[in-house]
Enzyme design. Structure first.
Site, mmCIF file in Angstrom:
data_model
loop_
_atom_site.group_PDB
_atom_site.id
_atom_site.type_symbol
_atom_site.label_atom_id
_atom_site.label_comp_id
_atom_site.label_asym_id
_atom_site.label_seq_id
_atom_site.Cartn_x
_atom_site.Cartn_y
_atom_site.Cartn_z
ATOM 1 N N LYS A 104 -49.831 16.667 -40.089
ATOM 2 C CA LYS A 104 -49.190 15.501 -39.479
ATOM 3 C C LYS A 104 -49.375 15.493 -37.957
ATOM 4 O O LYS A 104 -49.502 14.423 -37.350
ATOM 5 C CB LYS A 104 -47.704 15.466 -39.852
ATOM 6 N N TYR A 118 -47.697 20.935 -43.690
ATOM 7 C CA TYR A 118 -47.287 19.559 -43.407
ATOM 8 C C TYR A 118 -47.334 19.267 -41.906
ATOM 9 O O TYR A 118 -47.937 18.274 -41.472
ATOM 10 C CB TYR A 118 -45.887 19.344 -43.959
ATOM 11 N N ILE A 174 -35.790 10.209 -43.242
ATOM 12 C CA ILE A 174 -35.662 8.898 -43.867
ATOM 13 C C ILE A 174 -35.266 9.089 -45.334
ATOM 14 O O ILE A 174 -35.826 9.936 -46.023
ATOM 15 C CB ILE A 174 -36.999 8.116 -43.800
ATOM 16 N N GLY A 215 -50.112 4.688 -50.309
ATOM 17 C CA GLY A 215 -48.778 5.050 -50.776
ATOM 18 C C GLY A 215 -47.843 3.869 -50.820
ATOM 19 O O GLY A 215 -46.644 4.003 -50.551
ATOM 20 N N SER A 260 -46.640 2.129 -53.261
ATOM 21 C CA SER A 260 -45.887 1.867 -54.488
ATOM 22 C C SER A 260 -44.417 2.265 -54.413
ATOM 23 O O SER A 260 -43.625 1.898 -55.285
ATOM 24 C CB SER A 260 -46.539 2.588 -55.675
ATOM 25 N N SER A 274 -45.050 12.362 -38.724
ATOM 26 C CA SER A 274 -43.702 12.805 -39.052
ATOM 27 C C SER A 274 -43.058 13.441 -37.832
ATOM 28 O O SER A 274 -43.750 14.008 -36.977
ATOM 29 C CB SER A 274 -43.750 13.826 -40.191
#
Length: 247
Positions: free
Chosen positions: A151, A147, A180, A16, A18, A135
């Site tokens: 995580k 999620y 974030i 990830g 990019s 996370s």
């Protein structure tokens, strides 16, 4: 950055890489002298002589296997930072099992594939750094069934790997960010909205985090000198992991 004992250049693979946090991690490691390989669906913007790219959908197991093989064929990777992630928010009644499967593949399966591919090189050099990006949601958050499950799964996986790999000079640690300010964050919270301002005010440090905050934590765990720190979780969350947070 080179290995003082062998003279070999340090190579970090960042998933990830990019955009968002991954982009900040790549930039930080490049500034420290690493060769960096981004594995993402898109090539990173900009140009740097030590920044390389492998374009891949890391939620696709077969595509990830091909990318992992290409990665270790071309580079001697001794640092793996698994940052790629998606949320797929839903209340329990609306959770789709195919979403859970997809997040297991991306957050957990991808990490296994990449680390397995890099292990021979790490063991040969008796050095390795593995950093998993979890996370703050690992401690629980509404609408985050798939999620949070995956995580938080990273925490148990990292602790297990830390025990298995310590004798090989390989450390395994977890950075757990949030909230974030990234594109993924703004997919959930509208930029400049009252909700964003209220959320920032609810964070104990009274601000939202930046990608650079997370990159600095990753840097600490990736640092070759920090060989006595393994199996740990660092929450980069402005104090929200010890309080409450509502998005």
């Amino acid at each position: 950055m080179t290995n003082g004992s062998t003279g070999q250049r340090r190579v970090a693979a960042v998933t990830g890489g990019s955009a968002g946090i991954g982009k900040a991690i790549c930039e930080d490691l490049l500034a420290l002298g690493y060769d960096v390989v981004s594995l993402a669906r898109r090539k990173p913007a900009g140009d740097h002589p030590r920044l390389h790219s492998i374009e891949v959908d890391l939620a696709d197991r077969a595509a990830t296997a091909e990318a992992a093989a290409d990665l270790v064929r071309r580079f001697e990777v001794t640092t793996v930072v698994h940052n790629a992630g998606v949320i797929r928010a839903a209340l329990l009644a609306d959770v789709k099992l195919e979403d859970l499967d997809a997040l297991v593949e991306l957050h957990l399966g991808c990490a296994v594939q990449l680390v397995q591919a890099a292990l021979p090189c790490m063991r040969a050099q008796q050095f390795g750094r593995i950093v998993l990006l979890s996370s703050r949601a690992a401690v629980g958050m509404p609408t985050r069934t798939a999620y949070s499950a995956t995580k938080s799964g990273m925490l148990g996986m990292a602790r297990t790997w830390a025990l298995e790999l310590a004798a090989d000079g390989i450390t395994v640690n977890v950075v757990a960010p949030g909230p974030i300010r990234t594109d993924m964050f703004y997919d959930v919270v509208e930029a400049g909205s009252d909700k964003e301002r209220a959320l920032a005010a609810s964070v104990p440090v009274r601000r939202l985090g930046e990608s650079a905050d997370v990159a600095r934590a990753v840097r600490f765990f990736a640092e070759p000198a920090n060989s006595f720190v393994t199996g740990q979780v660092l929450y980069v969350c402005g104090g929200t992991s010890v309080g409450s947070l509502a998005l």
